[in-house]
Design an enzyme around this catalytic site. Structure first.
Site, mmCIF file in Angstrom:
data_model
loop_
_atom_site.group_PDB
_atom_site.id
_atom_site.type_symbol
_atom_site.label_atom_id
_atom_site.label_comp_id
_atom_site.label_asym_id
_atom_site.label_seq_id
_atom_site.Cartn_x
_atom_site.Cartn_y
_atom_site.Cartn_z
ATOM 1 C CE1 TYR A 67 29.579 57.524 40.323
ATOM 2 C CE2 TYR A 67 31.526 57.644 41.709
ATOM 3 C CZ TYR A 67 30.670 56.920 40.912
ATOM 4 O OH TYR A 67 30.913 55.596 40.692
ATOM 5 C CG ASP A 115 33.251 53.772 39.125
ATOM 6 O OD1 ASP A 115 34.402 53.288 39.044
ATOM 7 O OD2 ASP A 115 32.652 53.879 40.203
ATOM 8 C CG ASP A 159 22.290 50.049 26.767
ATOM 9 O OD1 ASP A 159 22.640 51.171 26.354
ATOM 10 O OD2 ASP A 159 21.183 49.557 26.505
ATOM 11 C CE LYS A 201 20.283 53.310 29.049
ATOM 12 N NZ LYS A 201 20.211 52.178 28.155
#
Ligand code: NAP
Length: 422
Positions: A161, A309, A285, A231
């Site tokens: 971002y 988000d 995940d 992640k």
């Protein structure tokens, strides 16, 4: 402190909130504070006024008042001043410290960059906090929505971002490609032909200050755990580093108050000692399925911008959808409350959508002002209204019976309940 604005509606009355303590970010809050509000684009003009009405009622019921200062961004700023984000808007929020905004539209692909991101970055509001809790009576797609009571701390200034990206076909992107291939020896990764390239910065400073907010919050609110969501198995030096810095911070700054999940099992046999917070981590995940299958094991979450988000929208769906999910941005003794949802342009101006998300964002703002009585009143009145079956279209389509009302009527019903409950 400059109070001479040209592109802001300065209220006739009201006093300015000031900083009491630079170190802690503690505020001096008068009983009639000036609070800037951006209605925002699309449905912002429906949910903004509805929220003001409810927050005014809660303030009045607790012996206070809010002096609203209308400030502009997005469509309304373009119409009035021919610019997307007037400097006065940013200055008013910076100087008044506590503000609330509705959603702002961001064009996909081309056009200007997100004004939401610009506001958060300019004011360095590095923590986007999204509480996800179930309100009695709100229909949900899961069997036990009440198990969800999670607060997500989403890092607001870094990650993909940050806006460091180059468009396919430009000289800049070809320079970056050459640098990567010729100097950094990145071979056989980027396909031939047009390519867009983005950069994902994750710093020790940015990670630690966000995770510190999350741990401090967990300690203050007597929450059991903080989960670092990342992640890092794939993005080792960015998301993996975020996790490592999180554990490092917990060890460096919190002593026995914070223990790791390994400590919990190895030293305490799974029995969490009273007064401690457990720090654990989950791969993103896995986390997205765990919030569905082991919902009540997650409490406070700290994560990076993109994961945060995705995850908070998914969590929001579990407690009734985007019409409900509130949020607020914090940093340096400032708060900018805003709902999780966007500007839903197809419903703009129809007096139809659910204002609960922005109203509950306002509740976070009242809490930040130290007006806990008013904040609780807002929550209780929202709950009372929804459980009595008075709801907007989004909830009405999911429940049997009930009365479908407009945005403004729903706000009126909440105000009535505030008056009854106070
Ligand atoms: P969205 O505006 O959040 O709307 C998606 C869908 O969510 C709506 O069609 C509606 O679903 C439901 N919804 C959202 N808000 C609701 C409310 N208050 N009450 C009831 N239902 C609600 O997402 P989007 O269509 O992806 O984004 C539109 C624009 O908003 C984009 O320009 C995006 O960049 C911007 N955006 C801004 C912010 C922000 O300002 N912080 C955040 C996210 C997106 P149904 O039609 O199924 O009822």
């Amino acid at each position: 402190m400059s109070m001479s604005y040209e592109k802001v509606e300065v209220p006739a009355e009201g006093e300015q909130i000031t900083l009491a303590d630079e170190e802690t970010g503690e505020l001096n809050v008068p009983e009639n504070p000036i609070i800037p509000i951006i209605y925002g684009d699309g449905i912002g003009t429906d949910v903004g006024p509805a929220t003001q009405k409810v927050l005014d009622a809660a303030a009045e019921a607790t012996g206070r008042s809010i002096a609203w200062m209308r400030v502009y961004a997005g469509e309304s700023a373009r119409e009035k001043y021919d610019e997307n984000l007037p400097e006065d808007t940013v200055t008013a929020i910076r100087e008044h410290r506590v503000a609330i905004k509705g959603p702002l539209t961001t064009p996909v692909g081309a056009g200007f960059r997100s004004l939401n991101v610009a506001l958060r970055q300019t004011l360095d509001m590095y923590a986007n906090v999204r509480p996800t809790y179930h309100i009695n009576g709100v229909p949900s797609p899961v069997k036990s929505p009440e198990k969800m009571d999670m607060v997500t701390f989403r890092e607001n200034t870094e990650d993909v971002y940050a806006g460091i990206e180059w468009e396919a076909g430009t000289d800049e992107v070809e320079q970056v490609r050459s640098f990567l291939e010729d100097e950094m020896e990145v071979a056989d990764v980027i396909h031939d032909g047009p390519v867009g390239i983005g950069i994902k910065p994750i710093s020790e400073f940015g990670s630690k200050r966000l995770i510190r907010e999350a741990i401090d919050y967990a300690i203050a609110q007597e929450r059991d755990s903080v989960t670092l969501v990342h992640k890092g198995n794939i993005m080792k030096f960015t998301e993996g580093a975020f996790r490592d810095w999180g554990y490092e911070l917990a060890e460096e700054e919190y002593g026995d108050e914070v223990i790791t999940e390994d400590d919990l099992w190895e030293e305490y046999d799974g029995e969490q000692p009273e007064g401690t917070v457990v720090v654990k981590d989950r791969i993103a995940d896995n986390m997205l399925q765990q919030i569905l299958t082991r919902t009540d094991e997650y409490d406070v979450v700290a994560t990076m911008n993109l994961n945060g988000d995705y995850m908070s929208d998914a969590a929001g769906a579990q407690i009734g959808g985007l019409g409900i999910a509130p949020g607020a941005n914090f940093g340096h003794g400032r708060c900018l409350a805003e709902p999780v949802h966007g500007s839903a342009p197809k419903y703009a101006g129809e007096d139809k959508v659910n204002p609960t998300a922005m109203i509950l964002s306002g509740r976070e703002m009242l809490d930040y002002l130290g007006w806990k009585d008013a904040a609780d009143l807002v929550r209780d009145a929202v709950e009372e209204t929804i459980s009595s079956g008075t709801v907007t279209y989004d909830l009405h389509r999911q429940i049997e019976g009930g009365t479908k009302v407009a945005t403004s009527e729903f706000a009126d019903a909440i105000v009535e309940n505030i008056e009854k409950l106070s």
